[in-house]
Design a protein around this motif. Structure first.
Motif, PDB file in Angstrom:
ATOM      1  N   UNK A   1       0.852  -1.188   0.000  1.00  0.00           N
ATOM      2  CA  UNK A   1       0.000   0.000   0.000  1.00  0.00           C
ATOM      3  C   UNK A   1       0.887   1.238   0.000  1.00  0.00           C
ATOM      4  N   UNK A   2       1.907   1.194   0.857  1.00  0.00           N
ATOM      5  CA  UNK A   2       2.841   2.306   0.935  1.00  0.00           C
ATOM      6  C   UNK A   2       3.557   2.495  -0.403  1.00  0.00           C
ATOM      7  N   UNK A   3       3.962   1.370  -0.960  1.00  0.00           N
ATOM      8  CA  UNK A   3       4.666   1.418  -2.234  1.00  0.00           C
ATOM      9  C   UNK A   3       3.788   2.070  -3.309  1.00  0.00           C
ATOM     10  N   UNK A   4       2.525   1.682  -3.344  1.00  0.00           N
ATOM     11  CA  UNK A   4       1.614   2.234  -4.352  1.00  0.00           C
ATOM     12  C   UNK A   4       1.363   3.719  -4.092  1.00  0.00           C
ATOM     13  N   UNK A   5       1.219   4.092  -2.824  1.00  0.00           N
ATOM     14  CA  UNK A   5       0.951   5.492  -2.491  1.00  0.00           C
ATOM     15  C   UNK A   5       2.099   6.399  -2.922  1.00  0.00           C
ATOM     16  N   UNK A   6       3.330   5.958  -2.614  1.00  0.00           N
ATOM     17  CA  UNK A   6       4.478   6.786  -2.972  1.00  0.00           C
ATOM     18  C   UNK A   6       4.630   6.871  -4.484  1.00  0.00           C
ATOM     19  N   UNK A   7       4.371   5.750  -5.142  1.00  0.00           N
ATOM     20  CA  UNK A   7       4.466   5.777  -6.597  1.00  0.00           C
ATOM     21  C   UNK A   7       3.431   6.753  -7.161  1.00  0.00           C
ATOM     22  N   UNK A   8       2.245   6.700  -6.578  1.00  0.00           N
ATOM     23  CA  UNK A   8       1.164   7.601  -6.978  1.00  0.00           C
ATOM     24  C   UNK A   8       1.619   9.058  -6.808  1.00  0.00           C
ATOM     25  N   UNK A   9       2.205   9.352  -5.651  1.00  0.00           N
ATOM     26  CA  UNK A   9       2.629  10.727  -5.365  1.00  0.00           C
ATOM     27  C   UNK A   9       3.709  11.175  -6.339  1.00  0.00           C
ATOM     28  N   UNK A  10       4.697  10.329  -6.577  1.00  0.00           N
ATOM     29  CA  UNK A  10       5.771  10.706  -7.502  1.00  0.00           C
ATOM     30  C   UNK A  10       5.224  10.891  -8.911  1.00  0.00           C
ATOM     31  N   UNK A  11       4.335  10.002  -9.294  1.00  0.00           N
ATOM     32  CA  UNK A  11       3.819  10.019 -10.667  1.00  0.00           C
ATOM     33  C   UNK A  11       2.913  11.215 -10.903  1.00  0.00           C
ATOM     34  N   UNK A  12       1.949  11.410  -9.980  1.00  0.00           N
ATOM     35  CA  UNK A  12       0.919  12.412 -10.260  1.00  0.00           C
ATOM     36  C   UNK A  12       1.123  13.727  -9.529  1.00  0.00           C
ATOM     37  N   UNK A  13       1.807  13.721  -8.362  1.00  0.00           N
ATOM     38  CA  UNK A  13       1.971  14.966  -7.624  1.00  0.00           C
ATOM     39  C   UNK A  13       3.241  15.695  -8.059  1.00  0.00           C
ATOM     40  N   UNK A  14       4.401  15.006  -7.904  1.00  0.00           N
ATOM     41  CA  UNK A  14       5.664  15.651  -8.300  1.00  0.00           C
ATOM     42  C   UNK A  14       5.906  15.525  -9.799  1.00  0.00           C
ATOM     43  N   UNK A  15       5.320  14.493 -10.380  1.00  0.00           N
ATOM     44  CA  UNK A  15       5.648  14.131 -11.760  1.00  0.00           C
ATOM     45  C   UNK A  15       5.420  15.260 -12.756  1.00  0.00           C
ATOM     46  N   UNK A  16       4.394  16.097 -12.498  1.00  0.00           N
ATOM     47  CA  UNK A  16       4.099  17.181 -13.419  1.00  0.00           C
ATOM     48  C   UNK A  16       5.241  18.187 -13.519  1.00  0.00           C
TER      49      UNK A  16
END
Ligand SMILES: Nc1ncnc2c1ncn2[C@@H]1O[C@H](COP(=O)(O)OP(=O)(O)O)[C@@H](O)[C@H]1O
Ligand SMILES: [Mg+2]
Lengths: 337, 266
Positions: free
Chosen positions: B49-64
């Motif tokens: 869950x943690x792994x998915x959350x961080x990936x989500x954050x990197x991809x969609x939050x910082x990724x832009x």
């Protein structure tokens, strides 16, 4: 025949952890067919001795033989003879009791079928049938302990090692564990247990070794030790603090030994003079003496000595670690840990 | 004293004829570790869950805000993220190893007539299996969040193989951390070193975008070539693969004997 080989033979056994000397020339000889208790306060070296017997620590000096096998020279042979139930119940909480026992049985070397049989036998023996199919996380402290005991038994060891088997248990669980240990010992299993409760050694052991600062300070059959050091104690609590010296004087006059006075709680106590003078007989004389001095008594009684008092008699210091305030020794009597 | 030494359990149970074979013992040790993992949602679910959350954050939050030359950020991020996920989830291995020691389970195992190597082998295989779980789940999450293989699936196998090798390496590294930690909390704390290695590497952004003094560290620590090798594999190249494998071998050669020796006297 192995009957002639002593169960345990420690000579000058020394174990160090860095600067700490946990066992300091520990000597012990014990025969088979008995329940041996190592009695001592926290930090005395009890766990270290059990771990040495279990081949888990390497001695810095001295020798240790378990049923004739040298722990340093032939640890594998030693491991085949022993079953260890350590200071904490080492069962896997996410596995059922049955699974835990079967796993340990396999690790002792049983084939699958024999492991299942061994587990079932132990479950019967320790009366765990009702909970065997449940995960151990749901067990009571006493059930966990008994399962842990069972896990050390599935390999049919010739020597069972129990490190403080009842520490931290409530009185009911403690009695459950005592009953189980007594049953095993009566059936002939050699048991080595450690405890810091005098009461526990009293209840279970045939032979007691008292350990302090890594050395054996007294050893022998329990009855013998009791006659020598475990004498009854008479304790008086006075209603008026001013009468404490008078009460102490009476205690001293009747028993001929030096009373201990604790002004904080208005109590004076004394060890009864000799094994031939039982506590109850002395108590009558003390009561008469107190009445003669018009001391008004709040509470009076005869009790078994605490481990503290046994230590005081044996070693001249209290049971706490040396250098610690007296109160550290007193805490021993409660359920430490 | 003169009582016979016949003990109750031998009479009823019978003593095993011989200690267990090393592989049998290792299997029992492994089964226990896996049962614990599978039966504790805090272990198998929390990590992913943690792994998915961080990936989500990197991809969609910082990724832009993150721009990398030559590819979209998600395509840059996911391979390195999958390759290093065991640095984050593997802390659980260190905690479990430290816990077993504190709870006396290790003492019990060491008091049984089984080879020490069987203990290490059983433990490491099961822990590796938990790492495989994290790697596969994280890879799946990567695809879900928009990662696409530009060069076909064939090369992906090589990349996955590398990730599994890293899984083995860090299983042993975290075991050693657990064996040296005095307790579970300390093991957790000591495992944070892994975060530093992952963050100051090419995992999340190219090393060239970092300040010079940081680049020196990022370039010469093992994680950067390990991540770069995965990128290379996905693109059908083998650059950095030899270096990554050399690092893996070196880490294994150092940490495996430490684990075995430490277990002996745990
Ligand atoms: N692994 C260890 N490392 C360092 N010191 C230890 C270790 N085990 C025990 N000791 C020290 O050795 C002494 C004896 O400890 P122990 O055998 O656990 O006593 P007991 O079981 O009687 O309470 C204590 O001073 C303890 O702090
Ligand atoms: Mg202890």
């Amino acid at each position: 025949m192995s009957d002639q080989v002593p169960l345990l033979e420690a000579s000058g056994l020394t174990v160090r952890f860095g600067k700490v000397t946990a066992l300091d020339g520990f000597d012990l000889v014990a025969g088979t067919g008995q329940l041996l208790a190592i009695l001592g306060p926290n930090g005395a070296g009890k766990t270290t001795f059990v771990r040495a017997v279990a081949t888990l620590v390497r001695p810095a000096g001295g020798t240790l033989r378990v049923l004739g096998h040298d722990v340093a020279g032939d640890p594998i042979a030693v491991r085949r003879e022993i079953g260890l139930a350590g200071q904490f119940a080492a069962v896997e909480p996410t596995m059922t009791g049955l699974e835990n026992l079967q796993m340990t049985a396999r690790l002792f070397g049983h084939r699958r079928r024999a492991a299942a049989r061994a587990a079932a036998t132990v479950i019967d023996l320790l009366d765990l049938g009702a909970v065997a199919g449940r995960r151990c996380a749901t067990y009571s402290g006493g059930q966990r302990r008994r399962l842990d005991l069972g896990a050390s038994l599935v390999g049919a060891p010739r020597l069972l090692l129990l490190d403080e088997p009842t520490t931290g248990l409530d009185p009911v669980s403690r009695r459950e564990v005592w009953a189980a240990v007594r049953g095993l010992a009566q059936a002939g299993t050699n048991v080595l247990l450690t405890t810091h409760y005098l009461e526990e050694a009293d209840e279970l052991a045939d032979h007691v070794v008292i350990i302090d600062h890594g050395r054996a300070v007294a050893a022998g059959p329990l009855a013998e030790l009791k006659a020598n050091i475990g004498r009854d104690v008479i304790e008086v609590e006075v209603s008026q603090p001013g009468q404490l010296p008078a009460a102490a004087q009476v205690l001293s006059a009747v028993t001929g030994s030096e009373p201990r006075v604790d002004p904080l709680v208005h109590r004076a106590s004394v060890t009864v003079g000799s094994a031939s003078q039982p506590g109850a007989a002395a108590l009558a004389a003390v009561l008469t003496g107190l009445a003669g001095q018009h001391v008004s008594v709040g509470e009076i009684g005869v009790r078994r000595p605490t481990l503290d008092e046994v230590f005081l008699t044996l070693t001249g210091h209290r049971a706490g670690r040396q250098g610690q305030p007296e109160s550290a020794g007193r805490r021993l009597q409660g359920s430490a840990r | 004293m003169t009582q016979p030494t016949m003990t109750l359990p031998p009479a009823v149970i019978g003593r095993p004829a011989a200690p267990p074979a090393a592989l049998t013992a290792a299997a029992q040790v492994a089964i226990r570790v896996l049962r614990k993992f599978v039966r504790t949602p805090g272990l198998w679910a929390m990590g992913i869950v943690q792994s998915a959350l961080f990936l989500f954050a990197f991809r969609y939050v910082f990724g832009g805000a993150a721009h990398v030359p030559g590819s979209s950020y998600v395509d840059y991020l996911v391979p390195g993220y999958v390759a290093t996920i065991v640095l984050f989830t593997g802390g659980g291995i260190a905690v479990a190893v430290a816990d077993d020691r504190a709870q006396g389970l290790t003492d019990r195992l060491l008091s049984l007539p089984i080879p020490r190597l069987a203990l290490v082998l059983g433990r490491a295989s099961a822990d590796f299996a938990t790492n495989v779980w994290s790697i596969l789940f994280t890879a799946a999450a990567g695809f879900l969040f928009g990662f696409r293989l530009v060069d076909g699936a064939a090369h992906a196998l090589g990349a996955l193989g590398l990730c599994l090798v890293y899984g083995v390496v860090f299983t042993v590294v975290f075991m050693v951390i657990g064996l040296f930690a005095p307790n579970a909390q300390a093991a957790q704390g000591m495992s944070m070193i892994a975060f530093v290695l992952a963050f100051i590497s090419s995992t999340y952004v190219p090393v060239a975008t970092m300040p010079g003094w940081l680049q020196a560290f990022a370039r010469y620590q093992p994680i950067t070539p390990m991540v770069d090798a995965v990128h290379a594999q996905l693109a059908g190249s083998t650059s950095d693969v030899a270096l990554a494998l050399a690092w893996s071998a070196a880490l294994l050669l150092v940490f495996t004997p430490i684990a075995v020796l430490r277990y002996r006297r745990a």
